[in-house]
Design a protein around this motif. Structure first.
Motif, mmCIF file in Angstrom:
data_model
loop_
_atom_site.group_PDB
_atom_site.id
_atom_site.type_symbol
_atom_site.label_atom_id
_atom_site.label_comp_id
_atom_site.label_asym_id
_atom_site.label_seq_id
_atom_site.Cartn_x
_atom_site.Cartn_y
_atom_site.Cartn_z
ATOM 1 N N SER A 26 0.829 -1.202 0.000
ATOM 2 C CA SER A 26 0.000 0.000 0.000
ATOM 3 C C SER A 26 0.865 1.253 0.000
ATOM 4 O O SER A 26 0.624 2.196 -0.762
ATOM 5 N N PHE A 27 1.858 1.266 0.850
ATOM 6 C CA PHE A 27 2.748 2.433 0.930
ATOM 7 C C PHE A 27 3.502 2.619 -0.380
ATOM 8 O O PHE A 27 3.651 3.749 -0.880
ATOM 9 N N GLY A 28 3.997 1.519 -0.946
ATOM 10 C CA GLY A 28 4.765 1.608 -2.181
ATOM 11 C C GLY A 28 3.941 2.154 -3.341
ATOM 12 O O GLY A 28 4.398 3.033 -4.088
ATOM 13 N N ILE A 84 -6.203 -5.111 11.333
ATOM 14 C CA ILE A 84 -6.590 -5.689 10.048
ATOM 15 C C ILE A 84 -7.381 -4.706 9.211
ATOM 16 O O ILE A 84 -7.209 -4.627 7.988
ATOM 17 N N LEU A 85 -8.258 -3.898 9.820
ATOM 18 C CA LEU A 85 -9.053 -2.954 9.045
ATOM 19 C C LEU A 85 -8.212 -1.815 8.492
ATOM 20 O O LEU A 85 -8.455 -1.330 7.380
ATOM 21 N N VAL A 86 -7.202 -1.369 9.234
ATOM 22 C CA VAL A 86 -6.296 -0.332 8.718
ATOM 23 C C VAL A 86 -5.507 -0.873 7.530
ATOM 24 O O VAL A 86 -5.355 -0.201 6.503
ATOM 25 N N ALA A 87 -5.006 -2.100 7.631
ATOM 26 C CA ALA A 87 -4.244 -2.690 6.525
ATOM 27 C C ALA A 87 -5.103 -2.815 5.271
ATOM 28 O O ALA A 87 -4.657 -2.503 4.156
ATOM 29 N N VAL A 88 -6.349 -3.265 5.430
ATOM 30 C CA VAL A 88 -7.250 -3.420 4.280
ATOM 31 C C VAL A 88 -7.597 -2.062 3.681
ATOM 32 O O VAL A 88 -7.619 -1.890 2.452
ATOM 33 N N ALA A 89 -7.882 -1.070 4.522
ATOM 34 C CA ALA A 89 -8.225 0.261 4.023
ATOM 35 C C ALA A 89 -7.058 0.873 3.249
ATOM 36 O O ALA A 89 -7.252 1.504 2.205
ATOM 37 N N SER A 94 -10.361 4.220 9.075
ATOM 38 C CA SER A 94 -10.553 2.793 9.350
ATOM 39 C C SER A 94 -10.268 2.461 10.804
ATOM 40 O O SER A 94 -10.917 1.582 11.391
ATOM 41 N N ALA A 95 -9.299 3.153 11.415
ATOM 42 C CA ALA A 95 -9.028 2.922 12.836
ATOM 43 C C ALA A 95 -10.225 3.338 13.683
ATOM 44 O O ALA A 95 -10.646 2.614 14.606
ATOM 45 N N ALA A 96 -10.812 4.496 13.356
ATOM 46 C CA ALA A 96 -12.022 4.921 14.072
ATOM 47 C C ALA A 96 -13.180 3.987 13.772
ATOM 48 O O ALA A 96 -13.988 3.654 14.649
ATOM 49 N N GLY A 97 -13.257 3.517 12.517
ATOM 50 C CA GLY A 97 -14.334 2.606 12.140
ATOM 51 C C GLY A 97 -14.253 1.272 12.856
ATOM 52 O O GLY A 97 -15.279 0.640 13.124
ATOM 53 N N ALA A 98 -13.025 0.842 13.177
ATOM 54 C CA ALA A 98 -12.870 -0.420 13.912
ATOM 55 C C ALA A 98 -13.510 -0.325 15.290
ATOM 56 O O ALA A 98 -14.164 -1.265 15.762
ATOM 57 N N VAL A 99 -13.324 0.824 15.944
ATOM 58 C CA VAL A 99 -13.924 1.026 17.264
ATOM 59 C C VAL A 99 -15.448 1.088 17.139
ATOM 60 O O VAL A 99 -16.185 0.484 17.934
ATOM 61 N N THR A 100 -15.932 1.803 16.122
ATOM 62 C CA THR A 100 -17.378 1.892 15.908
ATOM 63 C C THR A 100 -17.977 0.514 15.629
ATOM 64 O O THR A 100 -19.042 0.172 16.152
ATOM 65 N N LEU A 101 -17.275 -0.259 14.804
ATOM 66 C CA LEU A 101 -17.744 -1.609 14.501
ATOM 67 C C LEU A 101 -17.800 -2.466 15.758
ATOM 68 O O LEU A 101 -18.765 -3.213 15.971
ATOM 69 N N THR A 102 -16.782 -2.347 16.595
ATOM 70 C CA THR A 102 -16.752 -3.130 17.833
ATOM 71 C C THR A 102 -17.906 -2.755 18.747
ATOM 72 O O THR A 102 -18.562 -3.633 19.330
ATOM 73 N N LEU A 103 -18.160 -1.452 18.879
ATOM 74 C CA LEU A 103 -19.280 -1.022 19.717
ATOM 75 C C LEU A 103 -20.601 -1.532 19.162
ATOM 76 O O LEU A 103 -21.524 -1.848 19.913
ATOM 77 N N MET A 130 -0.864 10.318 -0.806
ATOM 78 C CA MET A 130 -0.496 10.128 0.592
ATOM 79 C C MET A 130 -1.552 10.707 1.530
ATOM 80 O O MET A 130 -1.807 10.156 2.607
ATOM 81 N N ASP A 131 -2.177 11.796 1.113
ATOM 82 C CA ASP A 131 -3.276 12.344 1.920
ATOM 83 C C ASP A 131 -4.428 11.344 1.984
ATOM 84 O O ASP A 131 -5.035 11.125 3.042
ATOM 85 N N ALA A 132 -4.754 10.750 0.834
ATOM 86 C CA ALA A 132 -5.834 9.760 0.793
ATOM 87 C C ALA A 132 -5.488 8.539 1.641
ATOM 88 O O ALA A 132 -6.353 7.971 2.329
ATOM 89 N N LEU A 133 -4.213 8.145 1.599
ATOM 90 C CA LEU A 133 -3.789 6.991 2.397
ATOM 91 C C LEU A 133 -3.872 7.306 3.889
ATOM 92 O O LEU A 133 -4.335 6.472 4.686
ATOM 93 N N SER A 134 -3.457 8.498 4.267
ATOM 94 C CA SER A 134 -3.525 8.895 5.680
ATOM 95 C C SER A 134 -4.968 8.932 6.166
ATOM 96 O O SER A 134 -5.279 8.452 7.267
ATOM 97 N N LYS A 135 -5.843 9.495 5.341
ATOM 98 C CA LYS A 135 -7.254 9.574 5.724
ATOM 99 C C LYS A 135 -7.858 8.178 5.874
ATOM 100 O O LYS A 135 -8.639 7.912 6.800
ATOM 101 N N ALA A 136 -7.506 7.279 4.955
ATOM 102 C CA ALA A 136 -8.022 5.916 5.033
ATOM 103 C C ALA A 136 -7.563 5.221 6.313
ATOM 104 O O ALA A 136 -8.341 4.494 6.956
ATOM 105 N N MET A 137 -6.332 5.450 6.712
ATOM 106 C CA MET A 137 -5.807 4.833 7.938
ATOM 107 C C MET A 137 -6.574 5.326 9.165
ATOM 108 O O MET A 137 -7.011 4.525 10.003
ATOM 109 N N LEU A 138 -6.741 6.651 9.258
ATOM 110 C CA LEU A 138 -7.412 7.208 10.432
ATOM 111 C C LEU A 138 -8.892 6.843 10.458
ATOM 112 O O LEU A 138 -9.438 6.502 11.515
#
Length: 432
Positions: A12-14, A309-314, A43-52, A33-41
């Motif tokens: 993904s980074f490459g 896993i969700l950050v890696a996929v995003a 998806s990380a927030a989405g993981a918490v939302t999904l868990t809740l 890189m902006d799009a990649l950064s946004k996707a990481m953040l």
């Protein structure tokens, strides 16, 4: 899992770095890189939302599981199916709570209950971990259970049927038969693969003597069975055979009246478990609350695994790496009945259930394709007959602190491939 996680991040980074350097920046559009950064953040927030979002269903079904266990229903079902399960899980005592929890999880998956199966599966993993001789490493029983879980035979893919109906399909339940064929093939492949690969991924310790394993504190006393049990703890063979025949008799019912049956499944399951507990004089309210108490703690425990896993996929999707892989592969697989649209589903499904569902919705709502075309049937069948393998591995193993997964990842991937192959085969036969 360590290697796969790093490969997804590195690719993904490459790819994003290449686009950042080579592609001209369009006005008003974010850089790669902006799009990649946004996707990481995001998806990380989405993981918490999904868990809740899972807390409620975990609490509900863990409570129901506790009532069923206290009433002895899980032990009865486990003894009923013992002739088959004892061959699949020789490391699990037939009357152990793990056996009943696995049966409830598999049954929920068979009926297409989705999130309803997750609490049962987590409970099964907790019980299997009690029998695990090497803590932190997946046992053979754990790997096989997850293999069956991620490839489970599905009688009624309710979510996909509903989506097809919303897309205007003239035959929304037309994928019931194709999903059943594809999942049967994937389940058989998963079981065989898990058994064969186990010898190449040693556990790293001499198995413990299961006869010396104490029963867990919450395990109920041996219930009085409504049917005569043999000395080995299983019902007579003819009883198990009748039960299996009755189960398989559900198949034509789901094909004929699947859409009408679907709304009854979850309320009926709750009524069955609570009603059985009430008949067995279980204090259903107190026991339900006691069992539900662990729901929130379990949800919190799996957050780090989901974030990873969700950050890696995003990142993999946002960077364009998935598109780079799909373009050449689609040209190769199209002659074999797997066009690029379906290939995207096949690759995305093991990584992201919500992403694959969104892709499915976009494909069958495309006027050029539609839900009742060959591609529409194929992508619907792939969605209904394969599982979000890496999500399941992250959640279930994360719930019990498993870090060394041994052959679980390879088994899940091979089962997914078999499910896609089965979907292509049956859809080509019926709708090609």
């Amino acid at each position: 899992m360590n290697i796969l996680f790093f490969i997804l991040i590195a690719l993904s980074f490459g790819v994003a770095a290449y686009h950042q350097i080579v592609d001209p920046l369009a006005a008003g559009m974010p850089s790669a890189m902006d799009a990649l950064s946004k996707a990481m953040l995001d998806s990380a927030a989405g993981a918490v939302t999904l868990t809740l979002g899972l807390v409620g269903s975990m609490t509900l079904f863990l409570g129901l599981m506790k009532v069923a266990e206290a009433g002895g229903l899980l032990a009865v079902i486990a003894r009923l199916l013992r002739p088959a399960l004892i061959r699949l899980f020789p490391d699990v005592p037939a009357n152990h709570p793990a056996m009943g929890a696995m049966i409830m999880n598999i049954s929920a998956n068979v009926l297409g209950l989705g999130n309803a199966a997750t609490p049962f599966g987590i409970r099964a993993m907790q019980e299997l971990d009690r029998l695990n001789p090497v803590k932190g490493t997946a046992s053979n029983a754990m790997v096989l259970f997850l293999a069956i879980n991620t490839s489970s035979v599905t009688l009624l893919p309710t979510g996909v049927v509903a989506l097809r109906a919303a897309a205007g399909s003239q035959d929304p339940a037309g994928i019931v038969a194709t999903t059943l064929v594809a999942t049967t093939l994937s389940t058989l492949t998963a079981v065989i693969t898990a058994k064969l690969l186990a010898r190449f991924f040693p556990l790293g310790s001499t198995p413990i003597d299961l006869s010396a394993v104490p029963a867990p504190e919450e395990a109920p006393a041996e219930p009085s069975a409504p049917l005569p049990a043999t000395e080995t703890g299983a019902y007579p063979g003819w009883v198990s055979a009748v039960a299996l025949l009755a189960f398989f008799s559900i198949i034509p019912l789901t094909i004929l009246w699947g859409k009408a049956i679907a709304p009854w499944i979850i309320p009926g399951l709750a009524m069955l478990l609570l009603g059985y507990g009430a008949v067995r004089r279980v204090r259903v309210y107190e026991v339900f609350v006691d069992g539900a108490r662990d729901g929130f703690q379990l949800a919190i425990r799996i957050i780090p695994y989901l974030v990873a896993i969700l950050v890696a996929v995003a990142m993999f999707r946002a960077s364009g790496a998935m598109e780079v892989i799909l373009t050449p592969l689609g040209a190769l697989t199209a002659p074999f009945g797997l066009p690029a649209e379906a290939l995207s589903m096949a690759l995305l499904r093991p990584l992201s259930g919500s992403g694959a569902f969104a892709v499915l919705a976009s494909i069958i709502n495309d006027p050029a394709i539609g839900p009742d075309s060959y591609v529409g049937y194929l992508v619907s069948t792939i969605q209904g007959s394969t599982e979000t393998t890496f999500y399941v591995l992250a959640v279930y193993f994360g719930a019990v602190g498993i870090r060394r997964m041994r052959h679980a990842v390879w088994t899940g991937i091979i089962a997914d491939i078999a499910g896609v192959a089965g979907a292509v085969m049956i859809c080509s036969l019926l709708y090609g």
